[in-house]
Design an enzyme around this catalytic site. Structure first.
Site, short mmCIF file in Angstrom:
data_model
loop_
_atom_site.label_atom_id
_atom_site.label_comp_id
_atom_site.label_asym_id
_atom_site.label_seq_id
_atom_site.Cartn_x
_atom_site.Cartn_y
_atom_site.Cartn_z
N ASP A 93 -11.20 2.59 3.79
CA ASP A 93 -11.47 1.17 3.60
C ASP A 93 -12.97 0.91 3.46
O ASP A 93 -13.39 -0.17 3.09
CB ASP A 93 -10.95 0.36 4.81
CG ASP A 93 -9.70 -0.43 4.48
OD1 ASP A 93 -9.47 -0.70 3.28
OD2 ASP A 93 -8.97 -0.80 5.41
N LYS B 134 0.84 -1.20 0.00
CA LYS B 134 0.00 0.00 0.00
C LYS B 134 0.87 1.26 0.00
O LYS B 134 0.60 2.22 -0.71
CB LYS B 134 -0.96 -0.02 1.20
CG LYS B 134 -2.07 -1.03 1.01
CD LYS B 134 -2.83 -1.38 2.28
CE LYS B 134 -3.76 -2.56 2.00
NZ LYS B 134 -4.40 -3.12 3.20
N GLN C 197 -4.66 -1.87 9.41
CA GLN C 197 -4.51 -3.19 8.78
C GLN C 197 -5.14 -4.27 9.67
O GLN C 197 -4.82 -4.38 10.84
CB GLN C 197 -3.01 -3.48 8.54
CG GLN C 197 -2.74 -4.75 7.77
CD GLN C 197 -3.31 -4.73 6.35
OE1 GLN C 197 -3.15 -3.77 5.62
NE2 GLN C 197 -3.98 -5.79 5.96
#
Ligand code: NDP
Length: 279
Positions: free
Chosen positions: A117, A50, A94
């Site tokens: 997200d 990422k 994460q």
């Protein structure tokens, strides 16, 4: 037809790159904060990918590494700080988190305007009511790949295998919004093969290496393989047994090089959007 996720994602990332330059000229420097708790190797790799993708499109990324034993309180304090930081546009924690931390509590602590997200219940709710700001990363990437095949979703039989909050459920919502006739299946579904066999568009997100063979696929169907698993030789593979399905389907995504790159591309798009709308 092989659906090349790398190619599609490179094309979209070129567009993002241009838009990043334009935003910077207006004094906004799009920035994604990535938070990693613990030393899990797979998570470490995802975070690195990422960060690399951000750099490639000229976007700033900030990494926050917390040790395995970091408390929930420490993590929530960090999120609070990032929520208040005007230079941070996207916050990504994460997953999975260590067991002593309540994942839902952490997701709910993220400012929905920075929830790139698209996991916060506010954004999930907006997605379900058809008024979403952010796109759910993996499912939105899948939609781009279906578009790439030239397949019209409207009126088509779409079967989603898997009902997770991250992939299966939001995937179903996007297909429904595109006027597909959507069936969501899971581990308790009876006669999964015949349900799959009637689909024009098939999405597999179950996490079982090479589970799907030609008995699940109608000739000519579009097959999207979200799975990321290791086979008996520790090689990366999908949920679909590619060799057994490739000659019967109309189009198929490979693993790797299919859905994976698209997920990160949507993350970049969402961060850009957050910077543009709220930056
Ligand atoms: P989860 O484990 O959260 O969910 C798996 C789903 O599959 C569940 O709904 C489960 O059903 C269903 N399932 C499991 N076994 C079967 C079966 N035999 N028949 C029918 N359904 C079954 O996984 P995720 O959704 O998070 O991820 C799925 C896969 O996608 C994984 O391989 C993951 O690594 C990959 N992934 C890839 C991404 C990418 O960018 N390429 C991004 C995210 C995930 P039930 O609910 O009944 O238990």
């Amino acid at each position: 037809m092989l659906i090349d996720g790398k190619k599609v994602s490179m094309r979209i990332r070129e567009e993002i790159k241009k838009e990043v330059v334009e935003l910077k000229e207006k004094g906004i420097n799009p920035c994604l904060s990535v938070v990693l708790v613990g030393s899990d190797m797979a998570s470490r790799t995802y975070v690195n990918n990422k960060k690399k993708a951000c750099a490639e499109v000229g976007m700033l990324s900030k990494e926050f590494l917390l040790p395995d034993e970091a408390s929930e309180e420490e993590l929530l304090e960090l999120i609070d700080r990032l929520n208040k930081d005007k230079e941070v546009h996207g916050i990504l924690v994460q997953l999975p988190l260590p067991k002593h931390i309540d994942e839902m509590k952490v997701i709910e602590a993220i400012d929905p305007k920075k929830d790139v997200d698209c996991f916060h219940p506010y954004n999930v709710g907006r997605l379900y009511t058809g008024s979403g700001i952010f796109a759910p990363c993996t499912p939105a990437g899948v939609m781009e790949l279906i578009k790439e095949t030239g397949t019209e979703i409207e009126g088509k039989e779409c079967v989603v295998v898997g009902r997770s909050n991250i992939v299966g459920k939001p995937m179903a919502m996007l297909l429904l919004a595109a006027n597909g006739t959507v069936t969501v299946t899971h581990s308790r579904t009876k006669d999964l093969k015949s349900v799959c066999k009637r689909a024009d568009i098939l999405i597999f997100a179950i996490g079982k290496a090479k589970f799907v063979n030609e008995e699940y696929v109608k000739p000519g169907a579009v097959v999207i393989d979200v799975g990321m698993n290791r086979d008996e030789n520790n090689k990366l593979c999908g949920d679909v047994d590619f060799e057994r399905v490739k000659d019967i389907c109309g189009a198929i995504t490979p693993v790797p090089g299919g859905v994976g790159p698209m997920t990160i591309t949507t993350l970049l798009s969402n961060t850009l959007l957050a910077a543009r709308m709220f930056g």
